[in-house]
Write a protein that holds these residues in place. Sequence first.
Motif, PDB file in Angstrom:
ATOM      1  N   ASP A  41       0.843  -1.196   0.000  1.00  0.00           N
ATOM      2  CA  ASP A  41       0.000   0.000   0.000  1.00  0.00           C
ATOM      3  C   ASP A  41       0.881   1.250   0.000  1.00  0.00           C
ATOM      4  O   ASP A  41       1.085   1.881   1.041  1.00  0.00           O
ATOM      5  CB  ASP A  41      -0.919  -0.031   1.234  1.00  0.00           C
ATOM      6  CG  ASP A  41      -1.874   1.138   1.277  1.00  0.00           C
ATOM      7  OD1 ASP A  41      -2.043   1.822   0.240  1.00  0.00           O
ATOM      8  OD2 ASP A  41      -2.446   1.373   2.359  1.00  0.00           O
ATOM      9  N   LEU A  42       1.376   1.639  -1.173  1.00  0.00           N
ATOM     10  CA  LEU A  42       2.290   2.782  -1.230  1.00  0.00           C
ATOM     11  C   LEU A  42       1.647   4.109  -0.819  1.00  0.00           C
ATOM     12  O   LEU A  42       2.327   4.951  -0.238  1.00  0.00           O
ATOM     13  CB  LEU A  42       2.903   2.917  -2.629  1.00  0.00           C
ATOM     14  CG  LEU A  42       3.952   1.877  -3.019  1.00  0.00           C
ATOM     15  CD1 LEU A  42       4.708   2.327  -4.266  1.00  0.00           C
ATOM     16  CD2 LEU A  42       4.936   1.613  -1.881  1.00  0.00           C
ATOM     17  N   PRO A  43       0.349   4.343  -1.083  1.00  0.00           N
ATOM     18  CA  PRO A  43      -0.235   5.614  -0.627  1.00  0.00           C
ATOM     19  C   PRO A  43      -0.680   5.614   0.837  1.00  0.00           C
ATOM     20  O   PRO A  43      -1.149   6.640   1.323  1.00  0.00           O
ATOM     21  CB  PRO A  43      -1.450   5.803  -1.545  1.00  0.00           C
ATOM     22  CG  PRO A  43      -1.335   4.769  -2.611  1.00  0.00           C
ATOM     23  CD  PRO A  43      -0.564   3.644  -1.996  1.00  0.00           C
ATOM     24  N   ALA A  44      -0.550   4.454   1.532  1.00  0.00           N
ATOM     25  CA  ALA A  44      -1.070   4.339   2.901  1.00  0.00           C
ATOM     26  C   ALA A  44      -2.520   4.799   2.956  1.00  0.00           C
ATOM     27  O   ALA A  44      -2.901   5.649   3.762  1.00  0.00           O
ATOM     28  CB  ALA A  44      -0.209   5.137   3.884  1.00  0.00           C
ATOM     29  N   GLY A  45      -3.340   4.209   2.087  1.00  0.00           N
ATOM     30  CA  GLY A  45      -4.716   4.682   1.948  1.00  0.00           C
ATOM     31  C   GLY A  45      -4.684   6.043   1.275  1.00  0.00           C
ATOM     32  O   GLY A  45      -4.184   6.193   0.163  1.00  0.00           O
ATOM     33  N   LEU A  46      -5.198   7.042   1.941  1.00  0.00           N
ATOM     34  CA  LEU A  46      -5.050   8.436   1.504  1.00  0.00           C
ATOM     35  C   LEU A  46      -4.113   9.137   2.483  1.00  0.00           C
ATOM     36  O   LEU A  46      -4.538   9.987   3.261  1.00  0.00           O
ATOM     37  CB  LEU A  46      -6.404   9.140   1.440  1.00  0.00           C
ATOM     38  CG  LEU A  46      -7.248   8.860   0.194  1.00  0.00           C
ATOM     39  CD1 LEU A  46      -8.598   9.547   0.300  1.00  0.00           C
ATOM     40  CD2 LEU A  46      -6.535   9.310  -1.072  1.00  0.00           C
ATOM     41  N   TRP A  47      -2.848   8.714   2.511  1.00  0.00           N
ATOM     42  CA  TRP A  47      -1.784   9.290   3.328  1.00  0.00           C
ATOM     43  C   TRP A  47      -1.935   8.984   4.819  1.00  0.00           C
ATOM     44  O   TRP A  47      -1.176   9.531   5.618  1.00  0.00           O
ATOM     45  CB  TRP A  47      -1.727  10.818   3.192  1.00  0.00           C
ATOM     46  CG  TRP A  47      -1.894  11.437   1.864  1.00  0.00           C
ATOM     47  CD1 TRP A  47      -3.061  11.784   1.255  1.00  0.00           C
ATOM     48  CD2 TRP A  47      -0.844  11.861   0.964  1.00  0.00           C
ATOM     49  NE1 TRP A  47      -2.822  12.382   0.044  1.00  0.00           N
ATOM     50  CE2 TRP A  47      -1.463  12.452  -0.159  1.00  0.00           C
ATOM     51  CE3 TRP A  47       0.553  11.821   1.025  1.00  0.00           C
ATOM     52  CZ2 TRP A  47      -0.746  12.984  -1.229  1.00  0.00           C
ATOM     53  CZ3 TRP A  47       1.269  12.354  -0.040  1.00  0.00           C
ATOM     54  CH2 TRP A  47       0.630  12.920  -1.146  1.00  0.00           C
ATOM     55  N   HIS A  48      -2.875   8.129   5.219  1.00  0.00           N
ATOM     56  CA  HIS A  48      -3.239   8.111   6.636  1.00  0.00           C
ATOM     57  C   HIS A  48      -2.747   6.916   7.439  1.00  0.00           C
ATOM     58  O   HIS A  48      -2.678   6.995   8.668  1.00  0.00           O
ATOM     59  CB  HIS A  48      -4.769   8.200   6.789  1.00  0.00           C
ATOM     60  CG  HIS A  48      -5.521   7.065   6.183  1.00  0.00           C
ATOM     61  ND1 HIS A  48      -6.300   7.228   5.063  1.00  0.00           N
ATOM     62  CD2 HIS A  48      -5.621   5.759   6.530  1.00  0.00           C
ATOM     63  CE1 HIS A  48      -6.860   6.067   4.758  1.00  0.00           C
ATOM     64  NE2 HIS A  48      -6.452   5.160   5.626  1.00  0.00           N
TER      65      HIS A  48
END
Length: 420
Positions: A41-48
Amino acid sequence: MTSTSLWHPQTAMSTIEESLTVIASGRGASVRTEDGQDLLDLPAGLWHANVGHGRTRIADAVRRQMADLETYHLFQGMANRPAIRLAERLAALSPIPDAKVFLTSGGSDSVDTACKLARRHWQLAGRPGKRVIVSRQHAYHGLHGFGTSITGIQSNRDGYGGDSLIPETARVPWDDLAATEAELLRLGPDNVAAVIAEPVIGTGGVLLPPPGYLTGLAELCRRLDVLLIADEVITGFGRVGQWFACRRFGIEPDLLTMAKGITSGYLPLGGVLVSRRIWEPFFAETPDAPTFRHGLTYSGHAAACVAAEENLSILEEEGLLERVLDLEPVLAQALTPLRDHEAVVDVRAGTGLLAAVQLDPDADARPVLRAAREGGVLTRLLADNSLHVSPPFVITAEEISRAADVLKSALDRARTLESA
């Protein structure tokens, strides 16, 4: 299986059939799709997802709190104990001395709260003309009323019947202090309430501040008597290796917005750190002390505050902020070779676990996203056609290396298909 009822945010719904991915579970730095594929999960969801997915410790604490009390509002002197505890903890971490904490439901709420507070401050100071909120090109500050009005991403401003939902706004270059000063002087400092800035611009493309830019911006705001709002919805809670990016860059804002990493996404929560200059009139022990006529049903939601408490404890106990600093050069080193790829315009990394791989602005990035997903890596596009990289803090060096290899293969495959 798609839904005929669900409307996806920021999505061209005509394309949803070909792009729908249903995430079913997550552990650490990876998520699993409903059809059984594991994806980094490179974006960590939406940065979170700072502490990673699948933290049963947070889930168990939330369950215990909900069994006693799901929440109780904070209006008119009501409170719940988790909100009180969390506010004290956040104030102790704050880069703003002696800060008060106004809790919200998320980042867009926090931005609206901060902008309203900035304008209210100047009303109380007897300078009602100071109403303009100045933001930077490429900036993203959520999509509520103020967030839509001050965004530096034009596509998020268009389509609502005017240049700005809230008219008293202006934009300046994201990296040019001289141009910013010229615009503030053109507007007139007596008309400007605040400048709002992300320490690292996120959705606009992970734009790192030029050396000295943020300290220069803070000095400019002080000199012209304009408030500085730091939007740390993305950068707060360890993303750049310190609790807040303001500490890393050596600035002390008047207001600071936060969300996302405050709970690592386990429940929605946000807040605003407020400096003494702004909160003091509201706390005066006089009959005519003003009231801030603003609030949210779920401000200080008890279960969300418990999730935040556990999240902060995990960050502290596992040394995850230090881990971010350790992995900072690892991420930069892994991604930098992609800069030589013919499909890549730039790679931006080197500040915490934040990076972007910018593709040719005219390139169709969808084949890259698909090929990366087939290779076991999930990413998404930022506003400037960049691949979003902000992984959970628990990612390993080996996973970072694998992700970089998959991205290179995805770029190669997409280029081959484009040439065929």
